[in-house]
Design an enzyme around this catalytic site. Structure first.
Site: not given
Lengths: 409, 265
Positions: B48, B59
């Protein structure tokens, strides 16, 4: 009852709005949407909300005829005095409604983000009123320029978390609050501070603030027997503005004006005039106008008013702008500060710098209307908050700490 | 190339696939490519490539710091595509993980076409669910790209069915209610979520958020088709500022540990 101005089932106002959020939060947003629909249709909930607003928040706020200002501008100027609400701004309406809903949903903790601190103070107040735990996220930059509001939040029992990531302002506080919410959503409600964000926040916040416009419209009819020619409000995320505008959307004879923060000037790039100078995109869960570069990275916004310093705007404003029903005008820091000084000296009312943006734009409109229609013209301005919190900025701007200093507006 | 090929190969070896994440441009564009190819070399089955974004809601602090470092270094979407091209050239399926606005701004159809040209396999979209993603689904279809949407412990069964029906490649199961970041214990929410997901789809289901060691990877590999690791990889580089060789060494060691984990070591 839904109107042509309402969002569709998926939260879109035309092509604006929607829900661009992590799957982890979808269930919570669905739960909130269902709870809000249920509560807003419940006369018991509505009655309790109205009673709390009346008894605790001091609404309806007056619609004040600013006679000296009217004389100076040559039109009738009406000020919707949201600055007289408890905690000093329109924000209290939104948070009391969301906190009442939180209690109805059985959650015990609330989180909020804040820029200038007004929403944080209002959220901490509502949490204290309802006995809820409260955490407020605030950009580190803003904690410095709004230290008094940080102290107020702490005194009210809230935990204030400074956010140092990104530009350390409101947008980063929202990011951090969303991160908290992802991890705590089972027992925590997010008291979103403006009419932006993912569905259902734009609609819910608007409906909780719409008392501003409903009251002002009726007060104007009662006092003058007619509607105003123009209404004006400042637009950061846009909660006070959409609260005012909603009552007048179906009155085509009323010009609707939103004043955006143009900072140093739109042409300088240092501004937060999202509709005037932004582009369509997705931020904080909604499709709207945002300040961004060609790669879609959010650009830092700038405004002398921390409360307007946000690179996005509520999606219904994007829709009103795109449809032409409302006009959005950029107002610079200097124009706003001049208006702050003028209102202070003319009417004895120190407005929040946010509200001073609305005033500055309204003054221009008033001068134009005075030429077109004469003294019969009526301009209604939402005075969304009081200026106590902004005295530090005012002292610096006007050199008020020097023996010979003072506004010259 | 679809990511599902890598899951099929892993399944033939009776193991889970190891999916490794780093943001492009971290610590710089060429350094990021070197790091990602090291991860391929040391045992990652799928890569990824993160597209660094200014407002990464999902995040935690580790990945956000790396993404910010990349943005401060001036990384652009074209650098992300260059990174994809370099990693995909190794033969390992390479997907981009991105928040939605950069794609929206770039142009959905243009992004899909450029990603396909770079050899990318598809997109993981943490803030785009299928019910808001019609444009992307259509563009992915036209360009033969995978679309990897997320399911969460809070997802209803109906939403898991809707989401998996829109996925191609694999399904990303977020193991915890929270943001990215290594955690000491694996989540007890992940197993039931994988089971609920597998009940409605034949696609591989990979688990992300929180895994940082071979032992944890082995635990997750016992019930999932893939183990996704991000923050732990980022950490190895953040922990060796200014010493690229040491960072790559730590990255290789961690990848080997995790690759051993998915093999049930």
């Amino acid at each position: 009852m839904t109107t042509a101005w309402d969002a569709d089932e998926r939260g879109y106002f035309g092509e604006w709005g929607g829900r661009y959020m992590p799957e982890a939060l979808v269930a919570a947003l669905d739960e909130l949407d269902a709870a809000w629909r249920d509560a807003s249709a419940d006369p018991g909930f509505r009655g309790e909300f109205e009673a709390i607003l009346r008894d605790f928040a001091n609404t309806p706020s007056p619609l004040y005829h600013a006679s000296r200002l009217s004389e100076q501008l040559g039109v009738t100027v009406l000020l919707k005095r949201e600055d007289l609400n408890h905690t000093g701004a329109h924000k209290i309406r939104n948070v009391l409604g969301q906190a009442l809903l939180t209690r109805r949903m059985g959650k015990k903790r609330v989180i909020a983000e804040t820029g200038a601190g007004q929403h944080g103070v209002a959220a901490a107040t509502a949490a204290a009123y309802f006995g809820l735990d409260c955490t407020v996220y605030m950009g580190e930059v803003d904690t410095r320029r709004q230290a008094l509001n940080v102290a107020r939040m702490k005194l009210l029992g809230a935990t204030v978390v400074p956010v140092s990531s990104g530009s350390a302002t409101l947008k980063d506080a929202i990011n951090e609050a969303l991160r908290d919410w992802v991890a705590s959503v089972d027992h925590t409600a997010y008291l979103f501070g403006t009419a932006a964000g993912p569905h259902p926040f734009p609609s819910m916040v608007r409906d909780l603030c719409r008392g501003i416009g409903d009251e002002a419209r009726q007060q104007c009819l009662d006092q003058l027997g007619r509607l105003p020619d123009a209404i004006a409000a400042c637009v950061g995320g846009g909660s006070n503005a959409i609260g005012l505008f909603t009552a007048f959307l179906d009155d085509p004879e009323v010009a609707i004006l939103g004043m955006e923060p143009a900072g140093d000037g739109v042409e300088t790039g240092r501004h937060a005039a999202t509709i005037s100078a932004g582009a369509a995109g997705v931020l904080h869960g909604a499709r709207t106008f945002i300040l961004q570069d060609e790669d879609g990275q959010t650009q830092e916004s700038h405004s002398i008013s921390a409360g307007l310093d946000y690179p996005g705007v509520g999606p219904q404003h994007a829709h009103l702008a795109a449809s032409g029903r409302a006009t959005y005008v950029p107002i610079t820091d200097a124009q706003a500060m001049d208006a702050m000084a003028l209102l202070s000296r003319t009417e004895g009312i120190i407005p929040a710098i946010e509200s001073a943006h609305a005033l500055a734009g309204a003054f221009d409109v008033a001068r134009r209307l005075a030429d077109e229609k004469g003294p019969e013209a009526v301009v209604l301005v939402n005075l969304s908050g009081r200026g106590d919190k902004d005295m530090g900025t005012a002292i610096e701007w006007f050199d008020l700490d020097k023996p010979t200093g003072g506004p010259v507006g | 190339m679809s990511v599902s090929d890598a899951f099929t190969r892993a399944k033939e070896e009776d193991r889970a696939a190891l999916v490794g994440y780093l943001p492009a441009g971290f610590p710089d564009v060429d350094g990021g490519i070197e790091a990602l190819t090291t991860m391929v070399d040391a045992g990652c089955d799928v890569i990824e490539v993160g597209l660094p974004y200014s407002d990464p809601v999902m995040d935690g602090p580790t990945i956000q710091a790396a993404a910010q470092q990349a943005l401060d270094g001036g990384v652009r979407i074209r650098d992300v595509l260059r990174t994809v091209e370099a990693v995909a050239a190794t033969g390992v399926p390479t997907v981009v993980m991105t928040y939605w606005n950069p794609v929206d701004r770039y142009g959905v159809a243009r992004f899909a076409a450029d990603l396909a040209s770079a050899g990318g396999a598809g997109l993981i979209t943490p803030d785009l669910t299928p019910d808001s993603g019609a444009d992307w689904i259509a563009a992915a279809e036209s360009n033969d790209l995978d679309r990897i949407f997320l399911v969460a412990p809070s997802s209803t069964d109906a939403r898991i069915a809707m989401t998996t029906a829109a996925c191609r490649g694999f399904v990303y199961a977020t193991a915890v209610m929270g943001v990215t970041g290594a955690r000491e214990a694996t989540s007890d929410l992940a197993g039931p979520l994988v089971a609920r997901t597998k009940a409605v789809t034949d696609l591989p289901v990979a688990v992300g958020l929180g895994v940082s060691s071979g032992a944890q990877a082995a635990e997750v590999a016992a019930y999932a088709d893939g183990v996704i690791v991000g923050s732990a990889f980022v950490r190895t580089i953040l922990d060796h500022p200014g010493d690229r060789a040491a960072g790559l060494g730590a990255l290789r060691a961690l990848t080997e540990d995790l690759a051993g984990g998915v093999r049930g070591a």
